[in-house]
Design a protein around this motif. Structure first.
Motif, PDB file in Angstrom:
ATOM      1  N   ILE A   1       0.820  -1.217   0.000  1.00 30.46           N
ATOM      2  CA  ILE A   1       0.000   0.000   0.000  1.00 30.46           C
ATOM      3  C   ILE A   1       0.853   1.266   0.000  1.00 30.46           C
ATOM      4  O   ILE A   1       0.415   2.321   0.415  1.00 30.46           O
ATOM      5  N   ARG A   2       2.109   1.158  -0.484  1.00 31.97           N
ATOM      6  CA  ARG A   2       2.995   2.323  -0.472  1.00 31.97           C
ATOM      7  C   ARG A   2       3.975   2.269  -1.633  1.00 31.97           C
ATOM      8  O   ARG A   2       4.435   1.195  -2.014  1.00 31.97           O
ATOM      9  N   VAL A   3       4.273   3.441  -2.208  1.00 30.16           N
ATOM     10  CA  VAL A   3       5.381   3.563  -3.158  1.00 30.16           C
ATOM     11  C   VAL A   3       6.277   4.679  -2.638  1.00 30.16           C
ATOM     12  O   VAL A   3       5.802   5.763  -2.308  1.00 30.16           O
ATOM     13  N   THR A   4       7.571   4.385  -2.517  1.00 29.22           N
ATOM     14  CA  THR A   4       8.526   5.375  -2.011  1.00 29.22           C
ATOM     15  C   THR A   4       9.611   5.641  -3.050  1.00 29.22           C
ATOM     16  O   THR A   4      10.111   4.702  -3.663  1.00 29.22           O
ATOM     17  N   VAL A   5       9.948   6.918  -3.224  1.00 28.48           N
ATOM     18  CA  VAL A   5      11.095   7.250  -4.080  1.00 28.48           C
ATOM     19  C   VAL A   5      12.104   8.032  -3.261  1.00 28.48           C
ATOM     20  O   VAL A   5      11.747   8.747  -2.315  1.00 28.48           O
ATOM     21  N   LEU A   6      13.358   7.860  -3.635  1.00 21.41           N
ATOM     22  CA  LEU A   6      14.417   8.661  -3.030  1.00 21.41           C
ATOM     23  C   LEU A   6      14.804   9.727  -4.053  1.00 21.41           C
ATOM     24  O   LEU A   6      15.086   9.404  -5.208  1.00 21.41           O
ATOM     25  N   ILE A   7      14.763  10.989  -3.622  1.00 20.80           N
ATOM     26  CA  ILE A   7      15.095  12.089  -4.534  1.00 20.80           C
ATOM     27  C   ILE A   7      16.034  13.074  -3.816  1.00 20.80           C
ATOM     28  O   ILE A   7      16.273  12.932  -2.619  1.00 20.80           O
ATOM     29  N   ASP A   8      16.529  14.068  -4.555  1.00 21.81           N
ATOM     30  CA  ASP A   8      17.375  15.075  -3.918  1.00 21.81           C
ATOM     31  C   ASP A   8      16.534  15.898  -2.945  1.00 21.81           C
ATOM     32  O   ASP A   8      15.409  16.284  -3.255  1.00 21.81           O
ATOM     33  N   ALA A   9      17.103  16.182  -1.771  1.00 20.41           N
ATOM     34  CA  ALA A   9      16.351  16.854  -0.708  1.00 20.41           C
ATOM     35  C   ALA A   9      15.766  18.183  -1.176  1.00 20.41           C
ATOM     36  O   ALA A   9      14.662  18.559  -0.785  1.00 20.41           O
ATOM     37  N   LYS A  10      16.486  18.900  -2.024  1.00 18.54           N
ATOM     38  CA  LYS A  10      16.014  20.223  -2.442  1.00 18.54           C
ATOM     39  C   LYS A  10      14.708  20.147  -3.245  1.00 18.54           C
ATOM     40  O   LYS A  10      14.003  21.145  -3.363  1.00 18.54           O
ATOM     41  N   ASN A  11      14.373  18.983  -3.771  1.00 14.79           N
ATOM     42  CA  ASN A  11      13.172  18.851  -4.605  1.00 14.79           C
ATOM     43  C   ASN A  11      11.929  18.388  -3.857  1.00 14.79           C
ATOM     44  O   ASN A  11      10.870  18.208  -4.466  1.00 14.79           O
ATOM     45  N   VAL A  12      12.051  18.181  -2.539  1.00 17.88           N
ATOM     46  CA  VAL A  12      10.966  17.520  -1.814  1.00 17.88           C
ATOM     47  C   VAL A  12       9.626  18.256  -1.908  1.00 17.88           C
ATOM     48  O   VAL A  12       8.601  17.661  -2.233  1.00 17.88           O
ATOM     49  N   GLU A  13       9.641  19.558  -1.647  1.00 21.48           N
ATOM     50  CA  GLU A  13       8.363  20.267  -1.645  1.00 21.48           C
ATOM     51  C   GLU A  13       7.711  20.287  -3.013  1.00 21.48           C
ATOM     52  O   GLU A  13       6.504  20.101  -3.145  1.00 21.48           O
ATOM     53  N   ARG A  14       8.542  20.497  -4.048  1.00 18.09           N
ATOM     54  CA  ARG A  14       7.992  20.481  -5.405  1.00 18.09           C
ATOM     55  C   ARG A  14       7.420  19.112  -5.724  1.00 18.09           C
ATOM     56  O   ARG A  14       6.353  18.986  -6.322  1.00 18.09           O
ATOM     57  N   ALA A  15       8.122  18.076  -5.334  1.00 23.71           N
ATOM     58  CA  ALA A  15       7.648  16.711  -5.601  1.00 23.71           C
ATOM     59  C   ALA A  15       6.316  16.463  -4.897  1.00 23.71           C
ATOM     60  O   ALA A  15       5.359  15.968  -5.502  1.00 23.71           O
ATOM     61  N   MET A  16       6.251  16.846  -3.624  1.00 24.97           N
ATOM     62  CA  MET A  16       5.017  16.588  -2.867  1.00 24.97           C
ATOM     63  C   MET A  16       3.826  17.301  -3.482  1.00 24.97           C
ATOM     64  O   MET A  16       2.752  16.726  -3.632  1.00 24.97           O
ATOM     65  N   ASN A  17       4.030  18.554  -3.836  1.00 30.43           N
ATOM     66  CA  ASN A  17       2.927  19.321  -4.431  1.00 30.43           C
ATOM     67  C   ASN A  17       2.491  18.735  -5.765  1.00 30.43           C
ATOM     68  O   ASN A  17       1.296  18.633  -6.047  1.00 30.43           O
ATOM     69  N   SER A  18       3.463  18.351  -6.580  1.00 29.00           N
ATOM     70  CA  SER A  18       3.132  17.808  -7.887  1.00 29.00           C
ATOM     71  C   SER A  18       2.359  16.490  -7.757  1.00 29.00           C
ATOM     72  O   SER A  18       1.355  16.260  -8.439  1.00 29.00           O
ATOM     73  N   ILE A  19       2.812  15.634  -6.846  1.00 30.97           N
ATOM     74  CA  ILE A  19       2.133  14.343  -6.638  1.00 30.97           C
ATOM     75  C   ILE A  19       0.731  14.569  -6.053  1.00 30.97           C
ATOM     76  O   ILE A  19      -0.255  13.967  -6.495  1.00 30.97           O
ATOM     77  N   HIS A  20       0.653  15.458  -5.094  1.00 29.49           N
ATOM     78  CA  HIS A  20      -0.623  15.789  -4.439  1.00 29.49           C
ATOM     79  C   HIS A  20      -1.635  16.260  -5.487  1.00 29.49           C
ATOM     80  O   HIS A  20      -2.798  15.838  -5.494  1.00 29.49           O
ATOM     81  N   ASP A  21      -1.184  17.111  -6.403  1.00 26.78           N
ATOM     82  CA  ASP A  21      -2.060  17.601  -7.483  1.00 26.78           C
ATOM     83  C   ASP A  21      -2.427  16.488  -8.453  1.00 26.78           C
ATOM     84  O   ASP A  21      -3.574  16.362  -8.864  1.00 26.78           O
ATOM     85  N   LYS A  22      -1.432  15.690  -8.814  1.00 26.61           N
ATOM     86  CA  LYS A  22      -1.651  14.630  -9.807  1.00 26.61           C
ATOM     87  C   LYS A  22      -2.739  13.673  -9.340  1.00 26.61           C
ATOM     88  O   LYS A  22      -3.583  13.235 -10.105  1.00 26.61           O
ATOM     89  N   PHE A  23      -2.756  13.350  -8.071  1.00 26.87           N
ATOM     90  CA  PHE A  23      -3.776  12.431  -7.556  1.00 26.87           C
ATOM     91  C   PHE A  23      -5.019  13.179  -7.068  1.00 26.87           C
ATOM     92  O   PHE A  23      -5.923  12.584  -6.484  1.00 26.87           O
ATOM     93  N   ASP A  24      -5.020  14.495  -7.278  1.00 35.36           N
ATOM     94  CA  ASP A  24      -6.191  15.301  -6.963  1.00 35.36           C
ATOM     95  C   ASP A  24      -6.618  15.139  -5.492  1.00 35.36           C
ATOM     96  O   ASP A  24      -7.789  14.908  -5.190  1.00 35.36           O
ATOM     97  N   LEU A  25      -5.640  15.242  -4.586  1.00 32.93           N
ATOM     98  CA  LEU A  25      -5.932  14.982  -3.175  1.00 32.93           C
ATOM     99  C   LEU A  25      -6.400  16.215  -2.421  1.00 32.93           C
ATOM    100  O   LEU A  25      -6.855  16.118  -1.283  1.00 32.93           O
ATOM    101  N   GLY A  26      -6.247  17.372  -3.023  1.00 34.75           N
ATOM    102  CA  GLY A  26      -6.443  18.619  -2.293  1.00 34.75           C
ATOM    103  C   GLY A  26      -7.887  18.978  -1.998  1.00 34.75           C
ATOM    104  O   GLY A  26      -8.817  18.275  -2.382  1.00 34.75           O
ATOM    105  N   GLU A  27      -8.021  20.083  -1.288  1.00 34.10           N
ATOM    106  CA  GLU A  27      -9.305  20.679  -0.963  1.00 34.10           C
ATOM    107  C   GLU A  27     -10.042  20.975  -2.265  1.00 34.10           C
ATOM    108  O   GLU A  27      -9.460  21.530  -3.179  1.00 34.10           O
ATOM    109  N   LYS A  28     -11.317  20.570  -2.344  1.00 38.66           N
ATOM    110  CA  LYS A  28     -12.027  20.787  -3.625  1.00 38.66           C
ATOM    111  C   LYS A  28     -12.873  22.060  -3.541  1.00 38.66           C
ATOM    112  O   LYS A  28     -13.307  22.438  -2.489  1.00 38.66           O
TER     113      LYS A  28
END
Ligand code: ASP
Ligand code: MG
Length: 400
Positions: A373-400
């Motif tokens: 029930i999980r997928v994990t990626v290792l990325i450069d630390a500087k990209n974390v916030e951008r990655a989280m936001n992009s993934i969050h948007d892609k799966f449409d998880l946000g406030e509607k």
């Protein structure tokens, strides 16, 4: 009805907060319910105790650390009982000895074995609010033990199970469990429910709201949890067995900044190398998370793994000393980003969608690992916030 309410350190950090908690508990009590309260040490008191200890001895005996830790929780429960008494409601505080919360013997990381419910039941029968120290226990030598940092959640769940409580509420300083850390992802949404398994993955990934052993215990004993704020009356998040037919494919995105990547280059490509390598680490008590082995070529291969940043240099040193290899490279500027969702098991293309979100942002993936029930990626630390936001948007998880 019997209700267990647990309040974390921020919820009892000062006089006003203590009275706030006292009032909330009294409100429940006045409905005619039995109320058992579990408290953490006030504010950052446990950290202060550590600082004091290290000032005396940089390597304090674990038994004495536990002896010291227990005063933090004992202080909050006594003060809380005083506040309730002042408000005209009978209340009594109890520590791990008085209840008898039996644990394994390991200092600093003990596990609860058995809780005697009799004393608590007697006090409840006399219509008292019973306030119990979180985090601590006693072992077979009659010594204090503690359950590991954040362990008061586990105390609360164990008590709820032992007393067959009707409700177990974990009060904290956030409104519940979110689709992502609201400080990193602006439109993060509070979840109404999460399953035990999702919560376990999130807790292990450092989502910070619950001690992960408390979730294991809740799952084992079927204790339904509510995570909610002590500072408002919002509903919170319910943690329970999944009952919905339509499971959330992805419930949340989590990041763990405490990761380091260790690459061992040019190992011999022969049987027993991985065993030897990870056995060395195990002996040093170094926990390894993601593991990647390259295809062998010209008789050599590379093995890359992740561990906590604290352990990375030691890992490098033991490997460089005992293994035949060309190079050991440590990179601490990395972080893990994960998606968690119970519906992943039955839906295809979830990982691909996550990778697409990273590609959209031109973020390179260094390692990948998965569970059911999980997928994990290792990325450069500087990209974390951008990655989280992009993934969050892609799966449409946000406030509607
Ligand atoms: N006071 C302990 C800690 O800070 C236990 C807890 O808060 O749950 O880790
Ligand atoms: Mg906590």
């Amino acid at each position: 009805m019997l209700v267990v309410k647990k309040f974390g350190g921020t919820s009892v950090a000062n006089k006003e907060r203590i009275y706030n908690v006292a009032n909330r508990c009294i409100e429940e009590y006045k409905k005619g319910n039995d109320v058992v309260v579990v408290l953490s040490a006030m504010g950052k008191y446990t950290d202060e105790l550590i600082t004091m200890a290290k000032d005396i001895n940089e390597n304090p005996p674990k038994r004495e650390m536990d002896m010291l830790y227990t005063i933090g929780e004992q202080m909050s429960v006594a003060l809380m009982a005083m506040a309730m008494n002042k408000l005209g409601v009978p209340a009594i505080s109890l520590n791990a000895f008085q209840v008898a919360m039996h644990t394994t013997s390991v200092y600093g990381n003990a596990r609860l074995k058995r809780i005697d419910a009799e004393r608590i039941r007697n006090e409840l029968e006399q219509r008292k609010i019973v306030i119990i120290t979180g985090f601590q226990g006693i072992n077979k030598y009659d010594d204090y033990t503690t359950l590991g940092r954040g362990g008061s959640d586990t105390t609360a769940v164990a008590l709820a199970a032992a007393l067959h409580a009707d409700k177990c509420e974990i009060y904290t300083d956030v409104d519940g469990v979110y689709t992502a850390d609201p400080r990193k992802v602006k439109n993060a949404r509070k979840l109404d429910t999460v399953t035990y398994d999702e919560m376990l993955e999130l807790a292990t990934l450092g989502a910070g709201v619950l001690h992960n052993r408390s979730v294991e215990l809740a799952k084992k004993f079927g204790v339904q949890l509510v995570v909610r704020s002590s500072l408002n009356n919002n509903e919170g998040t319910v943690v329970k067995e999944d009952t919905k037919m339509e499971k959330m494919i992805v419930s949340g995105v989590a990041a763990d900044a405490d990761a380091a990547r260790v690459a061992v280059v040019g190992l011999k490509d022969e049987p027993g190398v991985a065993f030897k390598l990870f056995n060395l680490l195990a002996k040093k008590n170094i926990n390894v998370d993601m593991i990647l082995q390259s295809i062998g070529r010209h008789g050599t291969k590379d093995i890359t793994f992740t561990c906590s940043q604290e352990d990375a240099d030691e890992a490098k040193a033991v490997i460089a000393e005992a293994m035949e290899c060309e190079d050991v490279d440590v990179n601490k500027d990395v972080a893990k980003v994960s998606i968690v969702g119970a519906g992943m098991q039955t839906n295809a293309g979830v990982a691909a969608k996550m990778f697409e979100a990273l590609y959209d942002e031109n973020i390179n993936i260094r390692m990948i690992s998965t569970s059911e029930i999980r997928v994990t990626v290792l990325i450069d630390a500087k990209n974390v916030e951008r990655a989280m936001n992009s993934i969050h948007d892609k799966f449409d998880l946000g406030e509607k």
